[in-house]
Design a protein around this motif. Structure first.
Motif, PDB file in Angstrom:
ATOM      1  N   ALA A 103       0.831  -1.206   0.000  1.00 32.75           N
ATOM      2  CA  ALA A 103       0.000   0.000   0.000  1.00 32.75           C
ATOM      3  C   ALA A 103       0.862   1.252   0.000  1.00 32.75           C
ATOM      4  O   ALA A 103       0.643   2.178  -0.794  1.00 32.75           O
ATOM      5  N   ARG A 104       1.860   1.273   0.864  1.00 31.28           N
ATOM      6  CA  ARG A 104       2.677   2.472   1.038  1.00 31.28           C
ATOM      7  C   ARG A 104       3.536   2.775  -0.187  1.00 31.28           C
ATOM      8  O   ARG A 104       3.637   3.919  -0.616  1.00 31.28           O
ATOM      9  N   HIS A 105       4.123   1.754  -0.780  1.00 30.79           N
ATOM     10  CA  HIS A 105       5.120   1.986  -1.824  1.00 30.79           C
ATOM     11  C   HIS A 105       4.569   1.882  -3.249  1.00 30.79           C
ATOM     12  O   HIS A 105       5.162   2.450  -4.158  1.00 30.79           O
ATOM     13  N   CYS A 106       3.467   1.171  -3.442  1.00 31.67           N
ATOM     14  CA  CYS A 106       2.983   0.955  -4.810  1.00 31.67           C
ATOM     15  C   CYS A 106       1.582   1.516  -5.075  1.00 31.67           C
ATOM     16  O   CYS A 106       1.356   2.149  -6.104  1.00 31.67           O
ATOM     17  N   ILE A 107       0.660   1.279  -4.158  1.00 33.42           N
ATOM     18  CA  ILE A 107      -0.738   1.601  -4.432  1.00 33.42           C
ATOM     19  C   ILE A 107      -1.081   3.046  -4.084  1.00 33.42           C
ATOM     20  O   ILE A 107      -1.633   3.791  -4.902  1.00 33.42           O
ATOM     21  N   LEU A 108      -0.760   3.478  -2.859  1.00 30.14           N
ATOM     22  CA  LEU A 108      -1.155   4.819  -2.417  1.00 30.14           C
ATOM     23  C   LEU A 108      -0.601   5.946  -3.301  1.00 30.14           C
ATOM     24  O   LEU A 108      -1.331   6.909  -3.577  1.00 30.14           O
ATOM     25  N   PRO A 109       0.644   5.865  -3.775  1.00 29.27           N
ATOM     26  CA  PRO A 109       1.135   6.966  -4.621  1.00 29.27           C
ATOM     27  C   PRO A 109       0.336   7.157  -5.909  1.00 29.27           C
ATOM     28  O   PRO A 109       0.307   8.260  -6.450  1.00 29.27           O
ATOM     29  N   ARG A 110      -0.326   6.118  -6.385  1.00 32.63           N
ATOM     30  CA  ARG A 110      -1.080   6.226  -7.635  1.00 32.63           C
ATOM     31  C   ARG A 110      -2.593   6.229  -7.423  1.00 32.63           C
ATOM     32  O   ARG A 110      -3.353   6.339  -8.378  1.00 32.63           O
ATOM     33  N   LEU A 111      -3.012   6.076  -6.175  1.00 31.95           N
ATOM     34  CA  LEU A 111      -4.442   5.969  -5.887  1.00 31.95           C
ATOM     35  C   LEU A 111      -5.256   7.197  -6.293  1.00 31.95           C
ATOM     36  O   LEU A 111      -6.421   7.050  -6.688  1.00 31.95           O
ATOM     37  N   PRO A 112      -4.709   8.427  -6.243  1.00 31.37           N
ATOM     38  CA  PRO A 112      -5.510   9.578  -6.693  1.00 31.37           C
ATOM     39  C   PRO A 112      -6.046   9.422  -8.119  1.00 31.37           C
ATOM     40  O   PRO A 112      -7.163   9.856  -8.411  1.00 31.37           O
ATOM     41  N   ASP A 113      -5.264   8.799  -9.013  1.00 33.94           N
ATOM     42  CA  ASP A 113      -5.744   8.572 -10.374  1.00 33.94           C
ATOM     43  C   ASP A 113      -6.994   7.701 -10.381  1.00 33.94           C
ATOM     44  O   ASP A 113      -7.963   7.973 -11.095  1.00 33.94           O
ATOM     45  N   PHE A 114      -6.953   6.641  -9.586  1.00 32.70           N
ATOM     46  CA  PHE A 114      -8.089   5.712  -9.522  1.00 32.70           C
ATOM     47  C   PHE A 114      -9.335   6.416  -8.989  1.00 32.70           C
ATOM     48  O   PHE A 114     -10.432   6.275  -9.534  1.00 32.70           O
ATOM     49  N   THR A 288      -8.279  -4.385 -12.737  1.00 32.05           N
ATOM     50  CA  THR A 288      -7.653  -3.885 -13.967  1.00 32.05           C
ATOM     51  C   THR A 288      -6.633  -2.802 -13.652  1.00 32.05           C
ATOM     52  O   THR A 288      -5.511  -2.802 -14.186  1.00 32.05           O
ATOM     53  N   TRP A 289      -7.010  -1.880 -12.766  1.00 28.99           N
ATOM     54  CA  TRP A 289      -6.113  -0.766 -12.441  1.00 28.99           C
ATOM     55  C   TRP A 289      -4.893  -1.234 -11.664  1.00 28.99           C
ATOM     56  O   TRP A 289      -3.755  -0.879 -11.983  1.00 28.99           O
ATOM     57  N   SER A 290      -5.085  -2.038 -10.607  1.00 31.25           N
ATOM     58  CA  SER A 290      -3.962  -2.450  -9.773  1.00 31.25           C
ATOM     59  C   SER A 290      -3.001  -3.347 -10.556  1.00 31.25           C
ATOM     60  O   SER A 290      -1.780  -3.262 -10.358  1.00 31.25           O
ATOM     61  N   ARG A 291      -3.512  -4.167 -11.443  1.00 27.32           N
ATOM     62  CA  ARG A 291      -2.636  -5.005 -12.272  1.00 27.32           C
ATOM     63  C   ARG A 291      -1.764  -4.127 -13.172  1.00 27.32           C
ATOM     64  O   ARG A 291      -0.573  -4.384 -13.352  1.00 27.32           O
ATOM     65  N   ALA A 292      -2.362  -3.071 -13.726  1.00 21.70           N
ATOM     66  CA  ALA A 292      -1.597  -2.153 -14.572  1.00 21.70           C
ATOM     67  C   ALA A 292      -0.555  -1.392 -13.747  1.00 21.70           C
ATOM     68  O   ALA A 292       0.584  -1.203 -14.191  1.00 21.70           O
ATOM     69  N   VAL A 293      -0.930  -0.957 -12.544  1.00 18.96           N
ATOM     70  CA  VAL A 293      -0.004  -0.229 -11.679  1.00 18.96           C
ATOM     71  C   VAL A 293       1.222  -1.079 -11.342  1.00 18.96           C
ATOM     72  O   VAL A 293       2.353  -0.588 -11.318  1.00 18.96           O
ATOM     73  N   LEU A 294       0.998  -2.353 -11.092  1.00 20.67           N
ATOM     74  CA  LEU A 294       2.087  -3.229 -10.690  1.00 20.67           C
ATOM     75  C   LEU A 294       2.946  -3.696 -11.861  1.00 20.67           C
ATOM     76  O   LEU A 294       4.000  -4.282 -11.657  1.00 20.67           O
ATOM     77  N   HIS A 295       2.492  -3.386 -13.079  1.00 25.44           N
ATOM     78  CA  HIS A 295       3.247  -3.796 -14.267  1.00 25.44           C
ATOM     79  C   HIS A 295       3.806  -2.622 -15.062  1.00 25.44           C
ATOM     80  O   HIS A 295       4.793  -2.773 -15.771  1.00 25.44           O
ATOM     81  N   GLN A 296       3.134  -1.452 -14.950  1.00 23.00           N
ATOM     82  CA  GLN A 296       3.392  -0.380 -15.907  1.00 23.00           C
ATOM     83  C   GLN A 296       3.587   0.952 -15.199  1.00 23.00           C
ATOM     84  O   GLN A 296       3.222   1.111 -14.032  1.00 23.00           O
ATOM     85  N   PRO A 297       4.123   1.981 -15.911  1.00 19.14           N
ATOM     86  CA  PRO A 297       4.157   3.349 -15.396  1.00 19.14           C
ATOM     87  C   PRO A 297       2.747   3.873 -15.155  1.00 19.14           C
ATOM     88  O   PRO A 297       1.776   3.344 -15.691  1.00 19.14           O
ATOM     89  N   SER A 298       2.643   4.915 -14.363  1.00 19.08           N
ATOM     90  CA  SER A 298       1.331   5.419 -13.956  1.00 19.08           C
ATOM     91  C   SER A 298       0.476   5.852 -15.130  1.00 19.08           C
ATOM     92  O   SER A 298      -0.742   5.720 -15.111  1.00 19.08           O
ATOM     93  N   GLU A 299       1.075   6.410 -16.193  1.00 22.69           N
ATOM     94  CA  GLU A 299       0.270   6.851 -17.327  1.00 22.69           C
ATOM     95  C   GLU A 299      -0.434   5.670 -17.967  1.00 22.69           C
ATOM     96  O   GLU A 299      -1.604   5.735 -18.333  1.00 22.69           O
ATOM     97  N   ALA A 300       0.284   4.552 -18.100  1.00 24.62           N
ATOM     98  CA  ALA A 300      -0.330   3.376 -18.687  1.00 24.62           C
ATOM     99  C   ALA A 300      -1.395   2.802 -17.771  1.00 24.62           C
ATOM    100  O   ALA A 300      -2.428   2.313 -18.209  1.00 24.62           O
ATOM    101  N   ALA A 301      -1.146   2.862 -16.457  1.00 25.03           N
ATOM    102  CA  ALA A 301      -2.121   2.356 -15.506  1.00 25.03           C
ATOM    103  C   ALA A 301      -3.410   3.152 -15.575  1.00 25.03           C
ATOM    104  O   ALA A 301      -4.504   2.603 -15.517  1.00 25.03           O
ATOM    105  N   LEU A 302      -3.292   4.459 -15.711  1.00 26.01           N
ATOM    106  CA  LEU A 302      -4.478   5.297 -15.812  1.00 26.01           C
ATOM    107  C   LEU A 302      -5.243   4.965 -17.086  1.00 26.01           C
ATOM    108  O   LEU A 302      -6.471   4.869 -17.086  1.00 26.01           O
ATOM    109  N   GLY A 303      -4.530   4.727 -18.173  1.00 30.56           N
ATOM    110  CA  GLY A 303      -5.200   4.390 -19.415  1.00 30.56           C
ATOM    111  C   GLY A 303      -5.874   3.048 -19.361  1.00 30.56           C
ATOM    112  O   GLY A 303      -6.851   2.799 -20.067  1.00 30.56           O
ATOM    113  N   ALA A 304      -5.400   2.147 -18.489  1.00 27.76           N
ATOM    114  CA  ALA A 304      -5.968   0.815 -18.396  1.00 27.76           C
ATOM    115  C   ALA A 304      -7.259   0.777 -17.592  1.00 27.76           C
ATOM    116  O   ALA A 304      -7.925  -0.250 -17.535  1.00 27.76           O
TER     117      ALA A 304
END
Length: 309
Positions: A103-114, A288-304
């Motif tokens: 949560a701290r290192h991977c999910i929370l930094p990108r959660l605002p997009d979600f 869909t979003w979390s899988r993209a976040v864990l595989h890709q840069p944030s821009e790609a995750a947002l697009g997914a």
């Protein structure tokens, strides 16, 4: 009496094994949950639940009614979700659990997009290294580490794989040397990480030519928190073993040094959710979003976010 609402309340009480927890999950006063169940039993003319001060159990009639309610509610939800206008935007309360470090290192930094993409979701994120009962605790889904098989009550879908890495501080290496092989570990000690479920420290796993092996290290210190575990390694208190996503900043700064680089063990991550013929749009979207976040840069995750399940 609203029959559909009563069924939903009853199913939640059985799933969580508690009136109080069901009230929390549904966002209702506990008195309302109790009143709904009493009214439902009076309407059906049967006892659904047996209550004591310490235990809540389901009667034989209650179990049969629960199964029928689950099927009926799943069919209604599946029918409603088949219409694009209903399934386009996830809405309402959405509770998800995951390990603290993830949560701290991977999910929370990108959660605002979600959350910007799904503004009607009321997200409850519970980060813990404990293994909770997903159904009883009222989770819609949870990210779990390790190999997880589907069961009669839960489904696990793969998210990503991370590699375990062995790290040591320069101070530790100066005092004890740098291990390069599994046999070298016999001459070293490690910081232990406590498993809350078993009360024991976690073994170290490696993938070797003849298969996977587990090693229990000699330990002079054991902790139950990821940040404390890594800091103990930085302070030279022993070898540590962490997922690669946690190791990167410490390797970059030189605070920790990689050991045994030719040996590894993959750490699978899965999204786990209750077995149901109907999958809520919120779970689909988060997967869909979390899988993209864990595989890709944030821009790609947002697009997914608009991608399929």
């Amino acid at each position: 009496m609203d029959k559909l609402e009563s069924m939903q309340v009853y199913v939640c009480v059985v799933d969580t094994h508690s009136f109080a927890r069901a009230a929390e999950v549904l966002g209702l006063p506990r008195s309302t949950v109790s009143r709904v169940i009493k009214a439902l039993e009076a309407y059906l003319g049967i006892q659904l639940l047996q209550r004591t001060t310490r235990k809540l159990s389901v009667t034989a009639d209650g179990r049969r009614y629960y199964d029928e309610c689950k099927n009926l509610l799943a069919n209604i939800a599946a029918m409603e979700s088949s219409f694009p206008g209903r399934s386009a935007q996830p809405k309402g309360r959405f509770k998800v659990g995951m390990p603290q470090s993830l949560a701290r290192h991977c999910i929370l930094p990108r959660l605002p997009d979600f959350l910007r993409h799904y503004p009607d979701l009321e997200l409850i994120l519970c980060s813990s290294d404990n293994v909770e009962d997903i159904i009883q605790e009222g989770y819609d889904c949870a990210i779990r580490t390790g190999r997880i098989d589907d069961s009669t009550t839960l489904v696990a879908r793969p998210l990503a794989n991370f590699t375990w890495v062995i790290l040591a501080s320069p101070t530790y290496i100066a005092r004890h040397g740098k291990p390069e092989t599994v046999n070298d570990l016999e001459r070293h000690h490690a910081v232990g990480y406590l498993n809350h479920r078993t009360g024991r420290t976690i073994e170290w796993f490696f993938t070797l030519d003849d298969g996977d092996c587990a090693i229990r290290m000699k330990e002079t210190l054991a902790v139950d928190d990821t940040d404390a575990y890594i800091q103990a390694g930085v302070e030279g208190l022993g070898l540590i073993r962490v997922a690669s996503y946690l190791a990167a900043p410490y390797l970059k700064s030189g605070a920790l040094v990689p050991c045994m680089g030719n040996l590894s063990f993959d750490l699978p991550l899965s999204l786990v959710y209750p077995q149901n013929r109907y999958l809520p749009p919120s779970v689909r979207a988060f997967y869909t979003w979390s899988r993209a976040v864990l595989h890709q840069p944030s821009e790609a995750a947002l697009g997914a976010l608009d991608g399929g399940f």
